[in-house]
Every structure is written in C-alpha cells, then in structure tokens.
Design an enzyme around this catalytic site. Structure first.
Site, PDB file in Angstrom:
ATOM      1  N   CYS A  39       0.841  -1.195   0.000  1.00 52.21           N
ATOM      2  CA  CYS A  39       0.000   0.000   0.000  1.00 52.21           C
ATOM      3  C   CYS A  39       0.878   1.247   0.000  1.00 52.21           C
ATOM      4  CB  CYS A  39      -0.921   0.007   1.216  1.00 52.21           C
ATOM      5  SG  CYS A  39      -1.905   1.526   1.333  1.00 52.21           S
ATOM      6  N   GLY A 158     -16.084   3.020  -7.039  1.00 51.07           N
ATOM      7  CA  GLY A 158     -15.044   3.579  -7.886  1.00 51.07           C
ATOM      8  C   GLY A 158     -13.678   3.695  -7.251  1.00 51.07           C
ATOM      9  N   ALA A 159     -13.488   3.134  -6.056  1.00 44.68           N
ATOM     10  CA  ALA A 159     -12.182   3.210  -5.405  1.00 44.68           C
ATOM     11  C   ALA A 159     -11.179   2.327  -6.130  1.00 44.68           C
ATOM     12  CB  ALA A 159     -12.291   2.796  -3.942  1.00 44.68           C
ATOM     13  N   HIS A 163      -6.858   1.789   1.170  1.00 45.21           N
ATOM     14  CA  HIS A 163      -6.486   2.661   2.289  1.00 45.21           C
ATOM     15  C   HIS A 163      -7.369   3.913   2.291  1.00 45.21           C
ATOM     16  CE1 HIS A 163      -2.991   4.074   4.972  1.00 45.21           C
ATOM     17  NE2 HIS A 163      -3.869   5.069   4.971  1.00 45.21           N
ATOM     18  N   HIS A 165      -8.894   7.247   2.014  1.00 47.97           N
ATOM     19  CA  HIS A 165      -8.422   8.491   1.423  1.00 47.97           C
ATOM     20  C   HIS A 165      -9.595   9.167   0.727  1.00 47.97           C
ATOM     21  CE1 HIS A 165      -8.326   5.753  -2.025  1.00 47.97           C
ATOM     22  NE2 HIS A 165      -8.316   6.811  -2.823  1.00 47.97           N
ATOM     23  N   GLN A 167     -10.417  12.687  -2.166  1.00 50.30           N
ATOM     24  CA  GLN A 167      -9.782  13.390  -3.270  1.00 50.30           C
ATOM     25  C   GLN A 167     -10.357  14.785  -3.433  1.00 50.30           C
ATOM     26  OE1 GLN A 167      -8.982  10.935  -6.888  1.00 50.30           O
ATOM     27  NE2 GLN A 167     -10.188   9.364  -5.847  1.00 50.30           N
ATOM     28  N   HIS A 239     -26.168  29.271   8.275  1.00 51.84           N
ATOM     29  CA  HIS A 239     -26.072  29.444   6.819  1.00 51.84           C
ATOM     30  C   HIS A 239     -24.645  29.795   6.431  1.00 51.84           C
ATOM     31  CE1 HIS A 239     -27.402  30.358   2.744  1.00 51.84           C
ATOM     32  NE2 HIS A 239     -26.513  31.340   2.786  1.00 51.84           N
TER      33      HIS A 239
END
Length: 355
Positions: A39, A158-159, A163, A165, A167, A239
């Site tokens: 990894c 879609g990974a 690990h 994370h 984007q 807001h």
C-alpha cells in the site's frame, strides 16, 4: 495533457484523460480485495507517492517521511494537471480547452484503515481541516473556479485503492450538477426570499421523520426526494455557502456527525461501498444568500441502469422516511449523544437492507 470538451447540447463538460487508464487497482473484475498487497499510502511508504503538498505531522519530523497524521499529495494519475494555461478554443462547432486544474489525494491516516468510521473524531476533524486549507490555497489561482471534494470507498463506488483516502479535483469551470443546484437555489430565493437549504433544515427538524441525527451545529437527514436507498445529506445549521470558510470548531462538529452517520450506515448495511461529496459555492463568488454547502452520502446499493441514464429519473426502492428511521435505531460503538431526543419506536420491517 488532459482535454476538456463541451457537449454543445446540454453544456456538460467532459474530461478526456488517457493517463487515468494507468491507475493501479486493489480490486479485480469480481470486486475482490487483494489481501496483504503493498500500500503506497501507509506509514513508511512516503517515497512511493508524489511529494506532499500539505501534511499535519508531529513536531521535528520531515516532509515525505513518517510522523504525519494527514497527508495531501498530487494524484499520480491526475484527471487534470496544474501546469499551463487553458487555451480555450473552438473546434468547428465544438468548444474545448486544455485540462488545467488540480487533482490531489488526501491520505486520511498513516494506518491502513478502510473507511471513514474507522477514524477517530480528532483524526476526521483534521481531514476536514485539510479540505479547507487546500481549497483556500487553490482558490487563489485565477484559472480555477470550482473545488470538488469527494470520497470513494469500495470497488462498487469507484475506489482504486483500499487505504482510507479522499480526493480533491479543482476545475476551471463549474460542473453542471453544481450549476443546476445553484440555479435552483437562486430561483427559490428569488421567489421566497429564503435559502432553500435553510428551509429544508427547518422543515426536516419540525417533521422529524427523515432525520438521522440532530446535533447542536449540524443535521443529517435522508432527503425527501432521495435518489438512492439510504442517501443521507449533512448540513451545518448556520447558513454558509462556502465550505472553505469553515471554522476550527466547525470541522470538529462536521467530523463528529459524519463519523456517527457513517458508523450507522456501515453497521446497518454491512459496510457497503459508498461515495460522499461536498457541494460548495464556486471560488469566484462572494458569500451567497441562496446557497448552503453540504455533504451528500450515497451508499452504492443499487445500480444506475438504462431507464435512469435515459431519463434522469431515479427509482428508489426504500422510502427515505423508512431509511431514516432504520438508521436512527442502529446501534453502533459510536456514542449516541442525541438518543434521548429520538422517538421510542422500532424500525419498520419495510426498511430492511435491500438484497
């Protein structure tokens, strides 16, 4: 260099990025995880990623070495690239420009954790602070207009790496989905003189049926017109249109409620694949009265098929009222500070996990 191309019919921009085909994957065709694989995001593997842009690390430690808690690096296989100018141009009837932007990876822990709920609240608060700090830095670039923060967990979402994370992709144009939200919110404000998101918060709290969690600073609910089973939105109660204006206290509050919501979803649905995204206002706008930044969490329990692609309709087999009640009653190790305020009733059988 990636290429941005505009659909002349609906105005949607598409990124053509050949380098994305070179990404490594932890997941095979059958969505099975490679156990024990190397990894590049773990502690000690810092030299296997591009050099860090930002890191929250222990005093006395050096960049691109162990000692970090949260680390931000350029994506090794970027959808957009930071160098160069846009070179906007026509190609006959079509519009295109160079794929200029930023694509960064937020590595959320030096440990090999897998999901948001695996992080502690202080760890997650630092992740949300890193989002803020990177947006504040990138919005100073006059070429860049919009910052999209998102997280993919699991092959079905879609990974490409396990690990934990998230984007950040920053684009030179406002994405069409965000533009539609901005337009709808502006029209609502023009007619009623109020923020549609603030009105949603008020009505959901008053109604109660779609509330998942209610904390002093934030609220989580399954939207009235949920597109997907167990879709959940998280909004700050005050807001605010721009996420990058969040305070240190705000990062703590959003971390607390996000971790609790994700713990419920993961426990209830057997740790499903999921996406979360942060929708915020464009960089080139001042504080907007009509828009409200928010997080959208989408468990990947159903597949988008031909009818959805062809029409824009979504078919949701779990009513949001039943999904929210089911999530409210899910027991997790995460402390449930608000349980005393919840109605004392069992989750309905109709809200069982979709098969």
């Amino acid at each position: 260099m990636p290429d941005l191309r505009k659909d002349p019919i609906v105005g949607r921009w598409v990124i053509v990025a050949k380098s994305r085909a070179k990404r490594p994957h932890d997941f095979g065709a059958e969505e099975t995880l490679r156990q024990g694989a190397f990894c590049p995001f773990c502690r000690g593997a810092e030299q296997h990623t591009p050099g860090e842009i930002l890191a929250y690390r222990e005093a006395g430690t050096q960049p691109d070495e162990p000692g970090w808690r949260v680390r931000v690096v350029p994506n090794k296989f970027p959808a957009l690239e930071i160098e160069g100018d846009l070179q906007k141009r026509g190609d006959g009837m079509y519009d295109r420009m160079r794929g200029v932007g930023a694509h960064e990876v937020v590595i959320e822990s030096p440990e090999h954790l897998v999901t948001t709920a695996d992080l502690s609240e202080p760890q997650l608060a630092e992740v949300f602070a890193a989002y803020r700090d990177r947006l504040l830095d990138l919005k100073r670039d006059p070429r860049l207009v919009y910052g999209m923060i998102f997280k993919n967990v699991g092959a079905g979402a879609g990974a490409s790496l396990e690990h934990t994370h998230s984007q950040l992709i920053v684009t030179p144009i406002v994405p069409i989905a965000v533009s539609e939200e901005l337009t709808g919110a502006r029209e609502y404000f023009g007619y009623r003189g109020r923020c549609v998101f603030c009105d949603m918060i008020e009505q959901e709290l008053r109604d109660g049926r779609r509330i998942v969690l209610d904390t002093p600073g934030c609220v989580a609910f399954c939207p009235f017109a949920s597109r997907f089973p167990f879709e959940t939105w998280i909004l700050p109660k005050p807001h605010d249109s721009h996420y990058e204006q969040i305070s240190p206290r705000g990062t703590e509050e959003i971390a607390q409620i996000t971790r609790r919501v994700m713990a419920k979803i993961e426990s209830a649905l057997d740790r499903p694949a999921y996406n979360y995204i942060i929708h915020t206002a464009p960089f080139d706008t001042v504080a907007l009265e009509h828009y409200h930044w928010h997080i959208e969490i989408i468990p990947r329990l159903t597949r988008t098929a031909g009818f959805e692609w062809g029409t824009g309709f979504y078919i949701n087999p779990v009513p949001p009222e039943e999904a929210a009640e089911f999530l409210r009653h899910v027991e997790t190790p995460v402390a449930e500070a608000e349980r005393s305020d919840e109605p004392d009733r069992d989750a309905p059988s109709a809200a069982r996990r979709p098969e």
